[in-house]
Design a protein around this motif. Structure first.
Motif, PDB file in Angstrom:
ATOM      1  N   ILE A   2       0.831  -1.207   0.000  1.00  0.00           N
ATOM      2  CA  ILE A   2       0.000   0.000   0.000  1.00  0.00           C
ATOM      3  C   ILE A   2       0.862   1.253   0.000  1.00  0.00           C
ATOM      4  CG2 ILE A   2      -1.676   1.307   1.366  1.00  0.00           C
ATOM      5  CD1 ILE A   2      -2.845  -1.326   2.271  1.00  0.00           C
ATOM      6  N   ILE A   3       1.923   1.255   0.801  1.00  0.00           N
ATOM      7  CA  ILE A   3       2.814   2.417   0.849  1.00  0.00           C
ATOM      8  C   ILE A   3       3.483   2.655  -0.501  1.00  0.00           C
ATOM      9  CG2 ILE A   3       4.944   3.302   1.892  1.00  0.00           C
ATOM     10  CD1 ILE A   3       4.149   1.933   4.473  1.00  0.00           C
ATOM     11  N   ALA A   4       3.905   1.552  -1.160  1.00  0.00           N
ATOM     12  CA  ALA A   4       4.541   1.692  -2.481  1.00  0.00           C
ATOM     13  C   ALA A   4       3.576   2.300  -3.497  1.00  0.00           C
ATOM     14  CB  ALA A   4       5.042   0.333  -2.946  1.00  0.00           C
ATOM     15  N   HIS A   5       2.347   1.836  -3.489  1.00  0.00           N
ATOM     16  CA  HIS A   5       1.367   2.392  -4.429  1.00  0.00           C
ATOM     17  C   HIS A   5       1.064   3.849  -4.110  1.00  0.00           C
ATOM     18  CE1 HIS A   5       0.710  -1.850  -5.446  1.00  0.00           C
ATOM     19  NE2 HIS A   5       0.099  -1.425  -6.545  1.00  0.00           N
ATOM     20  N   LEU A   6       1.015   4.179  -2.835  1.00  0.00           N
ATOM     21  CA  LEU A   6       0.737   5.564  -2.454  1.00  0.00           C
ATOM     22  C   LEU A   6       1.856   6.504  -2.900  1.00  0.00           C
ATOM     23  CD1 LEU A   6      -1.175   7.474  -0.967  1.00  0.00           C
ATOM     24  CD2 LEU A   6       0.064   6.959   1.146  1.00  0.00           C
ATOM     25  N   GLN A  43      -5.469   8.768 -13.819  1.00  0.00           N
ATOM     26  CA  GLN A  43      -6.591   7.911 -14.210  1.00  0.00           C
ATOM     27  C   GLN A  43      -6.136   6.473 -14.462  1.00  0.00           C
ATOM     28  OE1 GLN A  43      -8.355   9.874 -17.585  1.00  0.00           O
ATOM     29  NE2 GLN A  43      -9.339  11.482 -16.341  1.00  0.00           N
ATOM     30  N   THR A  44      -4.992   6.352 -15.136  1.00  0.00           N
ATOM     31  CA  THR A  44      -4.481   5.005 -15.416  1.00  0.00           C
ATOM     32  C   THR A  44      -4.130   4.259 -14.126  1.00  0.00           C
ATOM     33  OG1 THR A  44      -3.556   5.820 -17.505  1.00  0.00           O
ATOM     34  CG2 THR A  44      -2.747   3.698 -16.677  1.00  0.00           C
ATOM     35  N   MET A  45      -3.502   4.964 -13.173  1.00  0.00           N
ATOM     36  CA  MET A  45      -3.123   4.320 -11.917  1.00  0.00           C
ATOM     37  C   MET A  45      -4.350   3.945 -11.098  1.00  0.00           C
ATOM     38  SD  MET A  45       0.238   6.493 -10.739  1.00  0.00           S
ATOM     39  CE  MET A  45       0.321   5.521  -9.240  1.00  0.00           C
ATOM     40  N   LEU A  46      -5.353   4.820 -11.109  1.00  0.00           N
ATOM     41  CA  LEU A  46      -6.568   4.499 -10.356  1.00  0.00           C
ATOM     42  C   LEU A  46      -7.263   3.264 -10.918  1.00  0.00           C
ATOM     43  CD1 LEU A  46      -8.075   8.077  -9.732  1.00  0.00           C
ATOM     44  CD2 LEU A  46      -6.959   6.545  -8.089  1.00  0.00           C
ATOM     45  N   LYS A  47      -7.165   3.071 -12.222  1.00  0.00           N
ATOM     46  CA  LYS A  47      -7.778   1.887 -12.832  1.00  0.00           C
ATOM     47  C   LYS A  47      -6.992   0.618 -12.508  1.00  0.00           C
ATOM     48  CE  LYS A  47      -9.920   4.309 -16.729  1.00  0.00           C
ATOM     49  NZ  LYS A  47      -9.961   4.451 -18.214  1.00  0.00           N
ATOM     50  N   THR A  48      -5.666   0.762 -12.406  1.00  0.00           N
ATOM     51  CA  THR A  48      -4.839  -0.430 -12.174  1.00  0.00           C
ATOM     52  C   THR A  48      -4.602  -0.723 -10.695  1.00  0.00           C
ATOM     53  OG1 THR A  48      -2.836   0.926 -12.353  1.00  0.00           O
ATOM     54  CG2 THR A  48      -3.629  -0.160 -14.368  1.00  0.00           C
ATOM     55  N   PHE A  49      -4.958   0.219  -9.803  1.00  0.00           N
ATOM     56  CA  PHE A  49      -4.738   0.007  -8.375  1.00  0.00           C
ATOM     57  C   PHE A  49      -5.380  -1.286  -7.850  1.00  0.00           C
ATOM     58  CE2 PHE A  49      -3.437   4.226  -6.189  1.00  0.00           C
ATOM     59  CZ  PHE A  49      -2.143   3.999  -6.607  1.00  0.00           C
ATOM     60  N   PRO A  50      -6.643  -1.541  -8.072  1.00  0.00           N
ATOM     61  CA  PRO A  50      -7.260  -2.757  -7.492  1.00  0.00           C
ATOM     62  C   PRO A  50      -6.559  -4.047  -7.921  1.00  0.00           C
ATOM     63  CG  PRO A  50      -8.946  -1.251  -8.272  1.00  0.00           C
ATOM     64  CD  PRO A  50      -7.644  -0.733  -8.788  1.00  0.00           C
ATOM     65  N   ILE A  51      -6.257  -4.135  -9.225  1.00  0.00           N
ATOM     66  CA  ILE A  51      -5.609  -5.354  -9.709  1.00  0.00           C
ATOM     67  C   ILE A  51      -4.211  -5.488  -9.125  1.00  0.00           C
ATOM     68  CG2 ILE A  51      -4.806  -6.570 -11.762  1.00  0.00           C
ATOM     69  CD1 ILE A  51      -7.028  -5.223 -13.329  1.00  0.00           C
ATOM     70  N   SER A  52      -3.473  -4.363  -9.079  1.00  0.00           N
ATOM     71  CA  SER A  52      -2.106  -4.401  -8.567  1.00  0.00           C
ATOM     72  C   SER A  52      -2.088  -4.764  -7.085  1.00  0.00           C
ATOM     73  CB  SER A  52      -1.435  -3.041  -8.788  1.00  0.00           C
ATOM     74  OG  SER A  52      -0.127  -3.051  -8.253  1.00  0.00           O
ATOM     75  N   PHE A  54      -4.399  -6.371  -5.395  1.00  0.00           N
ATOM     76  CA  PHE A  54      -4.834  -7.766  -5.240  1.00  0.00           C
ATOM     77  C   PHE A  54      -3.685  -8.736  -5.537  1.00  0.00           C
ATOM     78  CE2 PHE A  54      -6.492 -11.643  -7.219  1.00  0.00           C
ATOM     79  CZ  PHE A  54      -7.243 -12.143  -6.166  1.00  0.00           C
ATOM     80  N   CYS A  55      -2.950  -8.453  -6.624  1.00  0.00           N
ATOM     81  CA  CYS A  55      -1.820  -9.333  -6.963  1.00  0.00           C
ATOM     82  C   CYS A  55      -0.746  -9.296  -5.883  1.00  0.00           C
ATOM     83  CB  CYS A  55      -1.237  -8.927  -8.318  1.00  0.00           C
ATOM     84  SG  CYS A  55      -2.343  -9.217  -9.709  1.00  0.00           S
ATOM     85  N   CYS A  56      -0.422  -8.088  -5.411  1.00  0.00           N
ATOM     86  CA  CYS A  56       0.603  -7.971  -4.363  1.00  0.00           C
ATOM     87  C   CYS A  56       0.155  -8.662  -3.081  1.00  0.00           C
ATOM     88  CB  CYS A  56       0.906  -6.501  -4.096  1.00  0.00           C
ATOM     89  SG  CYS A  56       1.763  -5.665  -5.458  1.00  0.00           S
ATOM     90  N   ALA A  57      -1.121  -8.476  -2.704  1.00  0.00           N
ATOM     91  CA  ALA A  57      -1.622  -9.106  -1.482  1.00  0.00           C
ATOM     92  C   ALA A  57      -1.612 -10.629  -1.603  1.00  0.00           C
ATOM     93  CB  ALA A  57      -3.036  -8.607  -1.181  1.00  0.00           C
ATOM     94  N   THR A  58      -1.991 -11.130  -2.788  1.00  0.00           N
ATOM     95  CA  THR A  58      -1.993 -12.583  -2.990  1.00  0.00           C
ATOM     96  C   THR A  58      -0.587 -13.160  -2.897  1.00  0.00           C
ATOM     97  OG1 THR A  58      -3.935 -12.378  -4.424  1.00  0.00           O
ATOM     98  CG2 THR A  58      -2.674 -14.422  -4.562  1.00  0.00           C
TER      99      THR A  58
END
Length: 214
Positions: A2-6, A43-52, A54-58
């Motif tokens: 989460i910190i990396a994405h932020l 906009q692009t990052m907001l669209k890819t945030f959930p997938i990214s 989810f993948c990192c958490a998995t």
């Protein structure tokens, strides 16, 4: 994760750059259009945030599972081996599967258990030896008064010499029998003390009946 994405979200749109695109239409005319790059990145990052995320958490959960399993499995194995050692099973042994601190602990436990078994074995041998020595000594101590009593009674029966004086030698025979009784009582007490650790259940009996039989 989460910190990396932020951080990426805060740093990436910081560049205020306008990109000019030349659009060519079918009629051959060309027009200019400006693209707001920070807004496009956001906009692009907001669209890819959930997938990214989810993948990192998995991936994080998967690696955490294998990491924790790699730690807990040797500990559970050591606990199982310790329970077997608690029952003094001769073939109990902690499995040494690594060379880290847990492997060193398993090695120390095995060495300690082998030392314990060796000590118990030596104590059992010493106990058997002391038992044999005790029986040998008790037999020797009992043999002397029994021999003396047997000789005295035999001479009294045969009426040899001074042994005809029954009033003198019968009390002496009684003293010898009392001495034998005390020695036998000591042996029985020692045997009773030795078997007290077996936790044998007590039994009731009639003292009146026993005395009547005696």
């Amino acid at each position: 994760s989460i910190i990396a994405h932020l951080l990426i979200f805060l740093i990436a749109p910081a560049q205020n750059v306008l990109v000019t695109n030349i659009l060519v239409t079918n009629a051959g005319a060309s027009t200019l259009s400006e693209v707001d790059m920070p807004r496009l990145i956001t906009q692009t990052m907001l669209k890819t945030f959930p997938i990214s995320i989810f993948c990192c958490a998995t991936i994080s959960a998967l690696f955490s599972y294998f990491f924790s399993r790699g730690i807990t499995t040797p500990i559970l194995s050591l606990s199982k081996s310790a329970n077997q050692m608690l029952k003094l099973e001769p073939d109990a042994k902690a499995i040494v599967s690594s060379k880290d601190e847990i492997g060193a602990l398993a090695t120390d436990i095995n060495n300690l258990y082998q030392s314990l078994l060796l000590t118990i074995r030596n104590l059992e041998l010493e106990k058997e030896k002391e038992k044999i020595d005790f029986l040998r000594t008790a037999s020797h101590e009992l043999k002397t008064p029994v021999t003396e009593l047997n000789a005295t009674l035999e001479n009294m029966i045969l009426g040899i010499g001074e042994y005809r004086d029954y009033e003198t030698y019968l009390p002496k025979c009684k003293e010898i029998t009392e001495q034998l009784g005390d020695m036998i009582r000591d042996i029985l007490n020692a045997s009773r003390l030795q078997t007290q650790g077996n936790n044998e259940p007590c039994s009731n009996f009639s003292l009146r009946t026993l005395l009547t039989e005696l």
